[in-house]
Design an enzyme around this catalytic site. Structure first.
Site: not given
Length: 636
Positions: A201, A309, A340
């Site tokens: 991320s 995602d 994610h």
């Protein structure tokens, strides 16, 4: 506790000069304290973890984000083998992050912690230190500028974010001065000159950003579910997908609570630069866009992303991947069907093995064959993986599939042949339309409604495989000056699917262990982590991919221009990239609509009427096997 060790195959000793010395059983000698041991092509855990050297270093940057007259300082925590003070030269595995004191890391929400107050880290999030330090690596956990022990204020993808890690890499390679907490200069004379960055991320985004600077000494990056353009994260083709100064909101989240009020002026400026009012691209977003700088990348890239995602959408990996390919960057891709999620949490054992060999190759110089393996690992079904030479999969060809109108409310059809070009159909832009209703209207899943157009294939005669980025291409006129244009690609047919619940996984109570543990500052820094299992579903429809475009930005993403009522517009809507197999017996669906809830947060209130003209309306699908495969599947 289980400690992962591999002692298979031929063993070699690497001296501190990094010379590789084969050792036969008859000539084997005890391993010295400053030597690597390699077996089966990978480094072995011959160095201690409990006696590892821990440091906290501060390096002055070139920016002053809070305008206090002092340059911001980057803080990093380092853990490295004791042997690195005895002649062993070690590479760095770095996870640069804004999250170490706020959101924290991993599925167990691990934060950094100095439990005894001596200025050294006792709690080290994630498994990198436990696993790699005993194998002859230094691990650096770096606080992004404006977060935790670094000074300044976060700027959400801006220049100060981007140079946080390069500032540390400059120190590692002797190009900047670093000091300890007492101001004493410290040099990294234990470093072998090679650093790798990894992270999920925002952490992976910092790895992309660092590589895009071209900093010397960054040898490889491993971006996981990472952003490649902050515009594409907060916007989608002119539409605002995250509003209300999202850049400032995220900056507030990662700032230590006691500094949030202090950094408020910086967050206000982020809101001004982000320009929620228009959603246009600008210099603010160009500073936060790394894709145009792929030509500066010197590091190899092991890229991991979830095709489902919906946080960092899949076009972040695809645009970055395409740009890296254009610049011949050495690379490898893991493409999972989850959302994610870190690969440590969806394919743990295989990931640790792959990551170990990747770092050994790029940072230790061990030729273990990883770069001669297939470039792509792709998850076709939950926990069913396959390998490919590249992505998009070779033999994928852009194939024109025409959308042909239906009659009397029935869905249209799709074909490799165009239909009558003089037909048209009208629907109403409905900002409150949900994605669920767009795919399967409660009264009739496949019927045309006043707020959408549906096009369906006949049940497929053979599987049809797409790999790449589909594009919906429509000719449309509008009765007003403003609207959105959206396209969905849908699979109508029941089968086992990746679940959207929990991004496709759930954490269970059992643990396994990866590396070695120690007691630092009265805290047991353990190497054991909760395991994760896949969530699966079986639904009669599945959204395969989607895309949306702001009608005000058809001419340019830099400038909003009102539509001319009644004038025909050519609209290309790139959908999110996908690798998907439609099974025989299923139907391929294409849904056209305007604005819809859940994709754009700038809800348009015009409720414009959109008229689709069928002289050139189609979807370009990246079909493996091209038109021939489409015909074989029955799209005649």
């Amino acid at each position: 506790m289980r400690t992962t060790r591999r002692w298979l195959g031929r063993t070699v000793v690497v001296a501190m000069t990094a010379a590789v010395l084969p050792v036969t059983p008859a000539l084997a000698q005890p391993v010295q304290a400053n030597q690597l041991v390699i077996a089966n092509g990978v480094t072995q855990p011959v160095f201690g973890y409990a006696d590892a050297i821990r440091e906290r270093i501060f390096v002055t940057s070139d920016v002053d984000t809070d305008s206090d007259g002092a340059l911001d300082v980057v803080s990093m925590d380092i853990i490295r083998p004791k042997a690195s003070d005895q002649g062993l030269r070690v590479p760095v595995v770095m996870d640069a992050s804004p999250y170490y004191s706020t959101v924290c890391r991993g599925n167990e929400t691990e934060c950094k912690a100095d439990l005894d107050g001596d200025g050294l880290l006792d709690r080290w999030p994630l498994f990198y230190d436990n696993y790699f330090v005993p194998r002859g690596y230094a691990v650096v956990l770096l606080d992004m500028i404006g977060t935790n022990n670094s000074t300044g204020c976060p700027v959400t993808g801006g220049y100060a974010d981007n140079i946080s890690a390069p500032t540390a890499i400059d120190w590692l390679n002797g190009r900047r001065k670093g000091v300890d907490a007492d101001g004493n200069e410290v040099v990294a004379n234990w470093h072998n000159g090679k650093s790798g960055m990894i992270g999920k991320s925002y952490d992976g985004t910092l790895a992309n950003a660092a590589a895009a600077t071209g900093v010397d000494g960054l040898s490889t990056i491993v971006p996981i579910s990472a952003i490649s353009s902050w515009y594409d994260y907060s916007r989608s083709n002119g539409l605002v997908t995250r509003a209300n100064n999202y850049s400032g909101s995220l900056a507030n989240t990662v700032t230590n609570p006691n500094r949030r009020a202090y950094c408020a002026p910086v967050r206000t400026q982020l809101g001004v630069g982000g320009d929620d009012a228009t959603g246009d691209y600008s210099d603010f977003w160009a500073e936060r866009d790394y894709v145009p700088h792929a030509d500066k990348v010197k590091a190899s890239v092991l890229l991991v992303h979830g095709i489902n995602d919906d946080n960092v959408r899949a076009d972040h990996f695809s645009k970055w991947w395409y740009a890296l390919a254009e610049n011949n960057v050495p690379r490898k891709l893991w493409l999972t069907g989850t959302g994610h999620i870190d690969p440590f949490d969806f394919r743990r054992a295989e990931w640790v093995d792959t990551l170990h060999r990747w770092f050994d190759f790029w940072l230790q110089g061990i030729d273990n064959g990883i770069m001669r393996e297939p470039m792509v690992d792709l998850e076709r079904l939950p926990d069913v993986w396959e390998t490919h030479a590249n992505w998009p999969i070779p033999k994928s060809q852009p194939t024109q599939i025409w959308l042909r109108p239906g009659t009397n409310g029935a869905p249209g059809d799709i074909s490799v042949k165009p239909g009558p070009g003089n037909k048209k159909a009208t629907f109403t832009d409905t900002p409150s339309m949900s994605q669920t209703n767009a795919i399967r209207h409660p009264s009739d899943p496949a019927a045309n409604k006043d707020n959408r157009l549906v096009f369906l294939s006949e049940p497929l005669k053979a599987p049809l495989h797409i790999s790449g980025t589909p594009i919906v291409r429509i000719k449309a006129s509008v009765n007003g000056e403003d609207t959105s244009f959206a396209g969905l690609l849908v699979d109508y047919g029941t089968r086992q699917r990746f679940s959207t619940s929990g991004d496709g996984v759930r954490t269970v109570t059992t643990e396994d262990c990866w590396g070695e543990s120690a007691n630092f500052g009265g805290h047991n820094e353990e190497a054991c982590y909760r395991q994760v299992v896949k969530n699966v579903a079986s639904n009669p429809q599945e959204l395969v991919t989607k895309g949306i475009y702001d009608g005000l930005n058809l001419d340019s993403l830099y400038t909003s221009t009102p539509l001319v009522p009644g004038e025909k517009n050519s609209v290309d809507i790139p959908l999110q990239p996908e690798d998907y197999v439609f099974e025989a017996g299923h139907q391929i669906g294409v849904v056209l609509l305007g604005s819809y809830s859940g994709y754009s947060s700038r809800a348009k209130q015009t409720r414009a009427e959109i008229t689709v003209h069928f002289d050139s309306t189609r979807i370009t699908l990246p079909i493996v096997g091209g038109r021939q495969a489409a015909v074989a599947a029955g799209l005649n």
